[in-house]
Design an enzyme around this catalytic site. Structure first.
Site, PDB file in Angstrom:
ATOM      1  N   LYS A 149     -42.168  17.992 -23.065  1.00  0.00           N
ATOM      2  CA  LYS A 149     -42.404  18.301 -24.474  1.00  0.00           C
ATOM      3  C   LYS A 149     -42.016  19.746 -24.773  1.00  0.00           C
ATOM      4  O   LYS A 149     -41.988  20.576 -23.862  1.00  0.00           O
ATOM      5  CB  LYS A 149     -43.884  18.045 -24.832  1.00  0.00           C
ATOM      6  CG  LYS A 149     -44.906  18.678 -23.869  1.00  0.00           C
ATOM      7  CD  LYS A 149     -45.056  20.165 -24.038  1.00  0.00           C
ATOM      8  CE  LYS A 149     -45.996  20.773 -23.040  1.00  0.00           C
ATOM      9  NZ  LYS A 149     -45.898  22.249 -23.030  1.00  0.00           N
ATOM     10  N   TYR A 173     -50.327  19.459 -27.756  1.00  0.00           N
ATOM     11  CA  TYR A 173     -51.451  18.712 -27.195  1.00  0.00           C
ATOM     12  C   TYR A 173     -52.542  18.485 -28.237  1.00  0.00           C
ATOM     13  O   TYR A 173     -53.222  17.454 -28.220  1.00  0.00           O
ATOM     14  CB  TYR A 173     -52.027  19.453 -25.991  1.00  0.00           C
ATOM     15  CG  TYR A 173     -51.137  19.450 -24.780  1.00  0.00           C
ATOM     16  CD1 TYR A 173     -50.964  18.290 -24.028  1.00  0.00           C
ATOM     17  CD2 TYR A 173     -50.470  20.597 -24.373  1.00  0.00           C
ATOM     18  CE1 TYR A 173     -50.149  18.285 -22.909  1.00  0.00           C
ATOM     19  CE2 TYR A 173     -49.648  20.601 -23.258  1.00  0.00           C
ATOM     20  CZ  TYR A 173     -49.489  19.443 -22.535  1.00  0.00           C
ATOM     21  OH  TYR A 173     -48.672  19.434 -21.427  1.00  0.00           O
TER      22      TYR A 173
END
Length: 349
Positions: A109, A194
């Site tokens: 990511k 996150y």
């Protein structure tokens, strides 16, 4: 297309692209703990580092590639998956090259630094008939899976509020995370994703709007190119809100849900190990697992049984759309509405 014939008993070969700290400290050790994967090759532009890996892991020289001869992986049947662990702005180039080489892909990511890049990567993988999965390890972690169960199952009633914070102190000013050209942004792109993820998988809903503001810069020189911190609110269709924050100037790791009849949280929530959970009824306890090993084994199963990853590239595109809206809101000081209907099928239920 990646070789899927006669793979029932043979481990899936993974090539690590980028031999930085995450590959060295987390992914390579995790591969030793997997049931269905093995380290098949390494790709780096640093000869000394490559030689060190070759010796430490017994990698044959023919399975060591540079960025220049990377495309030759198409001729190596031992490689089934390329795990892209490079600075963010390099993701697009190497995901597309890996797809053209016929290899399945796991990408760290964020998927890319622009929505357009994400779409080109997804399209390339579809055209080549290979699978694209995100390095979203927390979807395979039992503590975070419990947060999904408690929230989506309304175990404590409907969740009204989520508090998600994920920050870390950055030291070396020369690191790529502080370089906009390589990172595409600051802590939102690295840690904040996150929080974006956590709020969605606790609720099982997609946000409909965001409002954000940048945090003051304590060191304008160090954070000349990227934000030092940012806070934002995500609004969800069921009425819940998520209050989120990420920063490069402190350490924090929290995912908390406040519901009609109680609360539940993880603190720390996003780390590789030693997660700790609690609720209004007591501790949340699970045996610790290696998140990356579980993530890679699940992708191996996707390849063997031709099923889609639970964390596909489209999820990375969705999250980047949200993060781009957060940046836009912080810049313009306006509430930004989101239209994510095309991604409704992605969130775990």
């Amino acid at each position: 297309m990646a070789n899927q014939e006669n793979r029932k008993f043979k481990k899936i070969g993974i090539a690590l692209l980028g031999l930085g700290e995450y590959s060295d400290a987390e992914l390579a050790p995790a591969l030793k703990l997997t049931n269905h994967c093995q380290l098949a090759a390494v790709i780096s532009d640093e000869p000394e580092k490559m030689e060190e890996w070759r010796k430490n892991y017994g990698i044959n020289e023919r399975c060591c590639y540079t960025y220049d001869n990377f495309d030759d992986i198409k001729n190596n049947p031992e490689i089934d998956v390329v795990y892209v662990v490079l600075p963010n702005t390099l993701h697009e180039e190497y995901v597309i090259r890996a797809a053209k080489a016929g290899k399945h892909i796991i990408c760290e990511k964020p998927l890319a630094t622009t929505v357009e890049s994400c779409q080109r990567m997804i399209d390339a993988c579809r055209q080549s008939g290979v699978k694209l999965s995100m390095g979203y390890r927390l979807h395979f972690d039992p503590f975070n899976q419990e947060m999904m169960r408690l929230g989506q199952g309304k175990v404590y009633g409907a969740v009204k509020k989520i508090i998600a914070r994920n920050s870390m102190k950055v030291g070396d000013e020369s690191q790529w995370r502080l370089d906009y050209e390589r990172a595409g942004g600051g802590p939102l792109m690295n840690n904040g994703v996150y929080c974006v993820q956590g709020a969605q998988y606790v609720l099982g809903e997609l946000p409909v709007a965001v409002s954000a503001s940048f945090l003051p810069k304590s060191d304008p020189e160090k954070f000349a190119e990227v934000e030092e911190g940012i806070k934002w609110t995500m609004e969800f269709p069921g009425g819940a809100i998520a209050e989120c924050e990420t920063s490069y100037s402190k350490d924090e790791s929290l995912l908390r849900a406040e519901a009609e009849k109680g609360w539940f949280e993880l603190s720390p929530a996003y780390e590789y190990r030693k997660l700790k959970g609690s609720s209004s009824e007591g501790p949340i306890q699970f045996a610790e697992i290696n998140q990356q090993a579980a993530q890679m084994d699940d992708f191996a199963d996707c390849i063997r049984h031709n099923r889609e990853s639970r964390v596909p590239g489209e999820m990375g595109l969705r999250d980047l759309e949200i993060m781009m809206a957060i940046y836009e809101s912080a810049r313009t000081k306006k509430r930004i509405e989101l239209h994510l209907e095309e991604f409704e099928h992605l969130e775990e239920k």
